[in-house]
Design an enzyme around this catalytic site. Structure first.
Site, PDB file in Angstrom:
ATOM      1  N   GLU A 137       0.512 -64.045-136.981  1.00 28.07           N
ATOM      2  CA  GLU A 137      -0.371 -64.305-138.202  1.00 28.07           C
ATOM      3  C   GLU A 137       0.493 -65.198-139.238  1.00 28.07           C
ATOM      4  O   GLU A 137      -0.201 -65.555-140.328  1.00 28.07           O
ATOM      5  CB  GLU A 137      -0.385 -62.655-138.831  1.00 28.07           C
ATOM      6  CG  GLU A 137      -1.278 -62.439-139.854  1.00 28.07           C
ATOM      7  CD  GLU A 137      -0.708 -62.943-141.351  1.00 28.07           C
ATOM      8  OE1 GLU A 137      -1.409 -63.474-142.019  1.00 28.07           O
ATOM      9  OE2 GLU A 137       0.551 -62.551-141.467  1.00 28.07           O
ATOM     10  N   ASP A 168       3.587 -60.737-134.804  1.00 26.72           N
ATOM     11  CA  ASP A 168       4.867 -61.448-134.996  1.00 26.72           C
ATOM     12  C   ASP A 168       6.002 -61.425-136.092  1.00 26.72           C
ATOM     13  O   ASP A 168       5.437 -60.688-137.207  1.00 26.72           O
ATOM     14  CB  ASP A 168       4.341 -63.331-135.325  1.00 26.72           C
ATOM     15  CG  ASP A 168       3.243 -63.162-136.521  1.00 26.72           C
ATOM     16  OD1 ASP A 168       2.734 -62.104-136.804  1.00 26.72           O
ATOM     17  OD2 ASP A 168       3.299 -64.171-137.136  1.00 26.72           O
TER      18      ASP A 168
HETATM   19 NI    NI Z   1       2.166 -59.695-142.931  1.00 24.04          NI
END
Ligand code: NI
Length: 389
Positions: free
Chosen positions: A137, A79
């Site tokens: 994340e 991401d």
């Molecule tokens: Ni990172």
């Protein structure tokens, strides 16, 4: 074999850069990594690996070597951040309001490279390599938890991951035995008072004054309640309240983050935060509503896995590459994998020639780190599968 691997990694460099820049131009934020995931998936499928979709936009791809042996997993986050990129890079983000300002574009390119090298060597190793491509994340509760719940670690004996690290010079490896990254929680406090005219404060309960007391008194937790030999952070990120200069508002909202490395200390801070926020507010006639959200757990590296990583670094890149570092207060949802199985997470230095830190609109990392990281991760997988115990 190492020499051959080194040469092949070198000649992979232009493609690693091309992949990384491709991701960089088209960043997608947490759980919306549709194009990113499709591109990655195609790569792994072309190399002949079965792919299992997980956690929405994530997946695991499996490379089987000779029958028997162990299974080792390598993980990359996929991401980008909800941040407008700034600067004049030739490969600047084309998606408004999104950018790969944390180097996850690099992590993906590395696993693509590793997959390429290992898929040509199926006959040379026994066991399986699982590639874990994980969404979100950057957005707690994160993608790792869902990936695990849906089977990302099924049959996996150990897991390794890296983060390109701008504060470290290119090619240096930073890793810590035990706790390496912090638990990152967040809180919101709503101070409810009674609004009124700024000229008649005696008719009000001023939540701005109460919130100001809270900002100061909550700092006493780290300075007075936490053992001075233990690490902890409590920071405020927002203070919101009021509309105009002569109105005392009815409420003020505060938010912030708490970082710790051990669960009992986290529990102490959470308890004191509630007690102080509620107690101080009450003493001034106001009321505090506290919402405390537990974030990623501390990232704790398995000591034996760290020894193994250091040994592979020595052999593949050279002992001089190992840089002793202290743990950092940043959070990382790789922590969830390490709660389930042994493994280690490392920082791969990529700071040469860069000016801005992670999560800055002008962030960039040194692409020279890409082939070096591919060499290390490929070696980690091969060496792990050679181990007998
Ligand atoms: Ni990172």
């Amino acid at each position: 074999m190492l020499e051959e691997l080194r040469n092949e990694t070198e000649s992979l460099t232009p493609r690693l850069i091309q992949w990384r820049r491709g991701f960089h131009r088209r960043p997608e934020v947490a759980f919306k990594e549709f194009q990113t995931s499709a591109f990655l998936r195609e790569h792994f499928e072309k190399l002949g690996m079965p792919v299992k979709p997980l956690a929405g936009t994530g997946f695991r791809a499996e490379l089987a070597g000779r029958p028997g042996g162990k299974t080792v997993a390598l993980r990359s986050d996929i991401d980008a951040l909800p941040l407008q990129e700034e600067g004049d890079k030739e490969y600047i983000s084309l998606n408004p309001g999104a950018s790969h300002s944390c180097a996850h574009d690099g992590h993906m390119a590395v696993l693509m490279g590793v997959a390429e090298l290992l898929s040509k060597r199926r006959e040379q190793f026994q066991g399986r390599v699982v590639f874990i491509l994980q969404p979100a994340e950057e957005l707690p509760p994160g993608g790792a938890k869902a990936m695990i719940e849906e089977g990302a670690l099924e049959g996996v004996d150990a897991i390794f991951g890296l983060h390109f690290w701008q504060p470290l010079p290119t090619g240096l490896i930073g890793i810590v035995k035990g706790p390496m990254m912090a638990q990152s929680d967040n809180f919101r406090i709503t101070v409810k008072g009674k609004g009124g005219h700024g000229s008649m404060p005696h008719q009000t309960v001023d939540p701005i004054l109460v919130a100001s007391h809270l900002v100061v008194s909550l700092q006493s937790i780290v300075s007075r309640n936490v053992d001075p030999l233990k690490a902890a952070v409590l920071s405020f990120g927002t203070v919101e309240g009021g509309t105009v200069y002569n109105i005392i508002p009815g409420q003020v909202k505060l938010s912030g983050t708490v970082r710790t490395f051990d669960p009992p200390l986290q529990a102490l801070i959470e308890r004191r935060l509630r007690e102080i926020a509620e107690g101080v507010s009450k003493s001034l006639g106001a009321e505090a509503g506290v919402e405390y959200e537990i974030g990623y757990p501390p990232l704790v590296n398995d000591p034996a896995s760290v020894d193994f990583v250091l040994d592979v670094v020595k052999r593949s890149l050279g002992e001089e590459r190992i840089k002793p570092i202290a743990p950092v207060m940043g959070g990382e949802d790789f922590a969830y994998y390490l709660q389930k199985i042994p493994g280690a997470f490392l920082f791969f230095g990529a700071g040469d020639g860069t000016k801005f830190p992670h999560h800055h609109p002008g962030f960039d990392f040194d692409e020279k780190a890409l082939p070096q990281a591919v060499l290390l991760m490929t070696s980690l997988a091969i060496e792990y599968l050679k181990r007998k115990s």
